[in-house]
Design a protein around this motif. Structure first.
Motif: not given
Length: 353
Positions: A92-108
């Motif tokens: 669907t392209g819809k966000v199902v979860e958001r996970v807070s992180l201490p700092g900004a990631p760039r690549h996964l």
């Protein structure tokens, strides 16, 4: 126009090789970052003039890194403002979860060595590697989507991390620490100083070897992941950033400054450049569809997504209009669907080529 099956241009190749070799010599001799020119950065995109192909949905501000998990049907997107990991339904392209992180990631990248998948999240601000579950079982327990199941303190500014097979170990490149580190769970178990500013990482040979692009020293290096002995090193263009590899030892490096994809082959203990696939502008995001022999590449300066038929004698395929500032790209290995992040508008593009 892109240039499929263009032979190597002698003058351009000699210049690129000369610059790469000079950079490598300067870096290895002095190990002083100031002795080398700055590493390549993603080019800036113009405003959109063509409607992006496929479906476009909003995911959050400044999306960059992205992975697609065929088993769970989920896509994970790194958001930089604020620092979050958005977990999105591929259907669907819809966000199902958001996970807070201490700092900004760039690549996964994605680890699938077990009953559940984990997103490898190198946090450049907090100097940590987090592993985030996409649901299922981990360490004998059921964990929900978005749960951080492991977190290790690593070297300065971890830019990329890659899984090393069934043992659960992960290789991490600390870009400003010039370190290659092997992480198991919550701790670093091995580390070694390597060429300047390790950027993109990719495994080959079942995770026994890791390929590392040193973006400042402009070389591609291969390391034995058990001993961290360097197995090979080769010049990698004039401004490389990222790498993807087939398990048998074919690696594709995005030479961002050089406007090309460099194709290397590791065979019989030798790492050799087989081909330069010239592009119309600077490549940045790169993803491998190993099953279908394809590499997908973003061209941010043109807001385009390019398909490469990815064997050693590669050629360009289709070209799709992308979202504005297409930073990174991922492929669902099961369906072959392709996902692109648009940094300007905070969107996710989904294509079903």
């Amino acid at each position: 126009m892109l240039h499929p099956l263009v032979p190597l241009r002698r003058s351009s190749v000699l210049l690129a090789c000369a610059l790469s070799c000079a950079a490598a010599v300067a870096g290895c001799g002095s190990q002083e970052p100031a002795a080398l020119p700055p590493a390549a950065e993603p080019p800036n995109a113009p405003s959109l003039t063509t409607k992006p192909a496929g479906r476009v949905t909003v995911v959050g501000k400044r999306p960059e890194g992205i992975v697609a998990d065929g088993r769970s049907g989920l896509v994970a997107v790194a958001l930089r403002r604020p620092a979050r990991l958005a977990v999105v339904s591929a259907a669907t392209g819809k966000v199902v979860e958001r996970v807070s992180l201490p700092g900004a990631p760039r690549h996964l990248q994605l680890a699938t060595d077990g009953p559940s998948s984990r997103v490898l999240v190198p946090d450049e601000d907090a100097d940590t590697l987090a592993q985030v579950s996409l649901g299922g079982e981990y360490d004998g327990k059921d964990v929900p989507i978005g749960r951080i199941v492991a977190q290790a303190k690593v070297g300065r500014q971890p830019h990329d991390a890659t899984p090393l097979g069934a043992g659960g170990e992960v290789a991490v490149g600390a870009e400003l620490g010039n370190l290659l580190q092997i992480v198991r769970g919550d701790r670093v178990v091995r580390q070694e100083r390597i060429a300047l500013q390790p950027g993109g990482l990719a495994p080959i040979d079942g995770g026994r070897i890791v390929a590392v692009v040193a973006v400042k020293e402009r070389v591609l290096e291969l390391y034995d992941t058990r001993t961290l002995k360097r197995l090979a090193s080769a010049p990698a263009g004039v401004g490389p950033t990222h790498v993807v590899c087939r398990d048998e030892g074919i690696c594709y490096v995005a030479d961002t400054t050089g406007k090309a994809i460099l194709i290397f082959v590791w065979q019989d203990g030798k790492l050799q450049l087989q081909r330069r696939q010239w592009l119309s502008s600077q490549p940045y995001g790169i993803a491998l569809d190993e099953e279908r022999y394809k590499v997908w590449v973003t061209l941010p300066a043109e807001n385009k997504l390019v398909e490469l038929r990815a064997r050693t004698r590669s050629r360009t395929g289709r070209i799709f209009p992308a979202v504005e500032q297409p930073q990174t790209v991922a492929v669902d290995p099961v369906s072959g669907h392709v996902f692109v992040t648009g940094a300007t508008d905070g969107v996710l593009q989904t294509l079903r080529p």
